[in-house]
Design a protein around this motif. Structure first.
Motif, short mmCIF file in Angstrom:
data_model
loop_
_atom_site.label_atom_id
_atom_site.label_comp_id
_atom_site.label_asym_id
_atom_site.label_seq_id
_atom_site.Cartn_x
_atom_site.Cartn_y
_atom_site.Cartn_z
N UNK A 1 0.84 -1.18 0.00
CA UNK A 1 0.00 0.00 0.00
C UNK A 1 0.88 1.24 0.00
N UNK A 2 1.89 1.23 0.86
CA UNK A 2 2.79 2.37 1.00
C UNK A 2 3.50 2.67 -0.34
N UNK A 3 3.96 1.60 -0.93
CA UNK A 3 4.65 1.74 -2.20
C UNK A 3 3.74 2.36 -3.24
N UNK A 4 2.55 1.85 -3.27
CA UNK A 4 1.61 2.35 -4.25
C UNK A 4 1.35 3.82 -4.04
N UNK A 5 1.22 4.18 -2.77
CA UNK A 5 0.95 5.59 -2.46
C UNK A 5 2.13 6.45 -2.91
N UNK A 6 3.30 6.02 -2.49
CA UNK A 6 4.54 6.77 -2.83
C UNK A 6 4.68 6.93 -4.34
N UNK A 7 4.46 5.82 -5.04
CA UNK A 7 4.58 5.80 -6.48
C UNK A 7 3.69 6.85 -7.11
#
Lengths: 545, 208
Positions: free
Chosen positions: A40-46
């Motif tokens: 989830x975090x990665x997706x948000x950051x991306x």
């Protein structure tokens, strides 16, 4: 993305056992949650990064576009085929088009026909090495057909994977080119000049050297530039250069100054120098320009001419003496006859034992012999074939000599001579023998004219005076038949003669002699009768060294 | 020779030449009178005879040739010796035709000049005698009456008394008387002598 994350947390919170507790009864659950959270975090950051990148790209494009548009230089973006993709308003304006007219057109249309090939090649070069900058100068073509010199910098950039564009910035250098052309033009003139053109700084170090300088002085530009100008000056004239430089520092020019310089081979050359100061924009004297004309040939010609003239004058003089044979013979035979008579008488007095008379007769013989030798000396001095030579002289003195020489002739023709000589004349620079010759010719002609006039007064007036501030005047006035006003120049023509034995060269030669002296010889008709032949001679202001 | 032998007039504008000529003439015992110009010579009287004139051709003012002409016009027949430094043929011819004794080129041998002077003196002496005789004859001729002169002209033309009488419209006896007077006054012993006298005096003959 954030919402997804919260949904996941909420699901876990509310739907995982025990309710509303974060209780990991099994480590798998903890791993799952961690993985989930990381994803989830990665997706948000991306997503966030992407958005930032997008914004940045957009910003840079906008900025680039405005630089492209606002730049005072002309900017173009063309595709590899040369089609204009983008162009700023300055370009359009400078070329006389509107931006719309240019967009989609081949960039070739805006280039000089002769340079189209070159621009095509340049674009190709850019495409071969993207990112590399190339610079070139070419001629653009305005809409109205006039040309515009430009210096262009071009570079190919890869916009998207599929598309590369060539960015061209272009600077108007027409003015610079014009200045350069003018400079080249001037340089070509300097190079092609027959006169040596040399510049030097105020220390006397040579800064430029043209082709003619090489021809005249023998040094190449490489040998001369950077060297002191003194290497061209004969040591005895070293002071001259110092004086020239001083004059130049005072802002003065030197015009057509005749002097001598050294050739590389060491021989001296006659040159005429024109020297003037070189000033910078502010008017300060920063150097010296020197124009040197080789006058060796001219000097040689002048010398030859002078020699010819002198030869001619000699021939004329001998011819004149030929005409004078009768009076010269009379002149010389007078004392010779007296000698014979007195010697004869002496013998007879001796025979008669009259010693007193014999002694006196002998004394007369001696006196007459001296007189004869004096006359011969005078004739010799007029016959002398002396090289042309200029001296300071009193013109009245020359008149006196010529009249003394012609005395028997004047006597025989019963011509009365009146001298009206000014005693306030400066001495003049001239060739004594040549000037004697001129006067001899004029006076002989006057005698001839008087002889032809028949009855009437037989007078000759010799007059000297100041003609103007720069000239003295010598006039010979006769009481002959005179000359028609319409034919006053006729006697000066070569081979014009009224005398049966005359060469007809006398006055023509006289005129060339006077002109070589910087004067003028002409004839006027007298009011009452006869003609006046007169000439002027320049008064030199300063005596040469 | 004595001073009575004559005088030599010298005209030359050159002082030393003049002086040397005078010296030379004096050295042979002749008198010399010098003049610096032709005008000077013309102005002065020159009754001395016999005489001769040593004359320079080229002079200012009147030339030697001019003087010769003036003298001829005035009936002065002093023999002339011309001196010149530079003679040309036409000038010489002109001078000799006009009766010059000699034409010498300066510087001449002084003996030539002296010879010429003697010759000129001799000529003048002879001429003087001639002149005296002619003058005597002229006086005789002038003593004739016009009628006698007429008769004389016919006589010397070779006419007989009878013819003369016819020509002049007088009697033969009257002609004879006139003829006798003519012969007497002219002191002619024959007609032949009368003809010679008439010839010398240039009396025109009277031909019918």
């Amino acid at each position: 993305l954030l919402a997804t994350f919260f949904v996941a947390v909420a699901l876990d919170y509310f739907f995982m056992d025990p309710i509303r507790t974060l209780f990991f009864d099994r480590w798998e659950k903890a791993v799952g949650l961690t993985v989930f959270a990381a994803v989830a975090l990665f997706l948000v950051e991306f997503g966030v990064a992407r958005r930032r990148d997008e914004r940045a790209l957009q910003n840079s494009q906008e900025w680039g576009q405005s630089v492209f548009d606002l730049s005072p230089t002309m900017n173009f973006a063309v595709d590899p085929a040369g089609t204009i993709l983008s162009v700023n308003s300055i370009s359009a304006e400078k070329l006389g088009y509107t931006t719309e007219e240019l967009l989609g057109q081949s960039v070739m249309t805006a280039f000089h026909e002769a340079d189209r090939q070159a621009i095509q090649e340049n674009i190709a070069r850019c495409m071969q090495q993207p990112g590399r900058t190339i610079t070139y100068e070419l001629r653009r073509l305005r809409k109205d057909g006039t040309t515009l010199w430009v210096r262009e910098t071009a570079k190919a950039v890869q916009l998207k994977k599929s598309q590369a564009v060539v960015l061209i910035t272009c600077e108007d250098i027409t003015e610079r080119k014009r200045t350069e052309d003018a400079k080249l033009h001037l340089a070509a003139i300097v190079e092609s000049s027959d006169d040596a053109i040399i510049s030097k700084d105020l220390q006397g170090v040579m800064r430029s050297w043209n082709k003619a300088a090489e021809r005249i002085f023998g040094y190449t530009a490489a040998e001369a530039v950077g060297q002191p100008v003194t290497m061209l000056i004969p040591p005895r004239l070293a002071d001259e250069e110092r004086q020239i430089l001083e004059k130049i520092r005072r802002g003065e020019s030197i015009d057509h100054y005749e002097t001598v310089r050294l050739h590389k081979e060491g021989r001296e050359i006659n040159i005429a120098l024109t020297v003037s100061p070189i000033r910078d924009d502010a008017g300060n004297i920063v150097g010296v320009s020197k124009t040197a004309r080789d006058i060796t040939e001219r000097k040689r010609t002048e010398e030859a001419l002078r020699k010819t003239q002198s030869e001619l004058a000699h021939v004329n003089r001998v011819a004149t003496l030929g005409e004078l044979t009768a009076s010269l013979a009379h002149e010389i035979n007078q004392p010779l006859g007296a000698i014979v008579n007195n010697a004869g008488a002496c013998l007879r007095w001796l025979a008669a034992h009259n010693i007193g008379e014999a002694r006196q007769s002998t004394e007369h013989v001696i006196r007459d012999a001296h007189r004869a030798s004096q006359i011969i000396k005078r004739i010799r001095s007029l016959m002398t074939k002396a090289p042309p030579q200029k001296d300071w002289m009193d013109i009245n003195e020359i008149i006196g000599e010529v009249i003394a020489f012609l005395r028997p002739e004047l006597h025989a023709e019963r011509v009365g001579v009146q001298m009206q000589l000014s005693d306030e004349l400066p001495t003049v620079l001239g060739d004594r023998i040549q000037l004697q010759q001129v006067l001899l010719n004029i006076v002989m002609n006057a005698i001839e004219a008087i002889r032809g006039a028949g009855e009437g007064p037989r007078t000759l007036v010799l007059r000297t005076d100041k003609h103007d501030a720069q000239h003295i005047l010598v006039a010979v006035q006769d009481s002959g038949p005179g000359i028609d006003a319409g034919h006053l120049d006729q006697p000066f023509e070569a081979f014009y003669s009224t005398k049966p034995r005359g060469l007809g060269m006398g006055l023509a030669i006289s005129r060339s002699i006077i002109e070589a002296h910087g004067g003028r010889l002409w004839a006027t008709a007298n009011e009452s009768r006869g003609a006046t032949f007169q000439f002027t001679l320049p008064i030199q202001s300063e005596k040469p060294a | 020779m004595t001073e009575a032998a004559g005088v030599v007039f010298i005209v030359d504008d050159d002082p030393s030449m003049r002086e040397s000529l005078q010296n030379l003439v004096r050295s042979i015992g002749l008198r010399a009178k010098v003049f610096a110009s032709a005008q000077d010579f013309l102005r002065s009287p020159h009754p001395d005879r016999p005489a001769c004139l040593v004359l320079d051709v080229r002079m200012p003012g009147l030339s030697g040739l001019d003087l010769q002409k003036r003298m001829a016009d005035a009936g002065t027949d002093i023999p002339i010796i011309f001196l010149t430094a530079h003679a040309d043929v036409p000038m010489t011819v002109r001078a000799m035709k006009a009766g010059a004794v000699e034409f010498l080129t300066k510087p001449m041998r002084e003996q030539d000049l002296l010879d010429s002077i003697q010759q000129a003196m001799e000529r003048d002496r002879t001429a003087s005698a001639d002149r005296a005789e002619t003058e005597d004859l002229r006086r005789r001729l002038d003593s004739l009456t016009p009628r006698e002169r007429e008769v004389m002209q016919h006589v010397i033309a070779g006419l007989l008394n009878k013819q003369i009488a016819g020509e002049l419209g007088m009697s033969e006896a009257t002609v004879k008387i006139h003829r006798h007077h003519v012969m007497e006054k002219m002191k002619a012993s024959s007609v032949a002598e009368l003809v010679r006298m008439a010839d010398r005096l240039s009396v025109p003959t009277q031909k019918s």
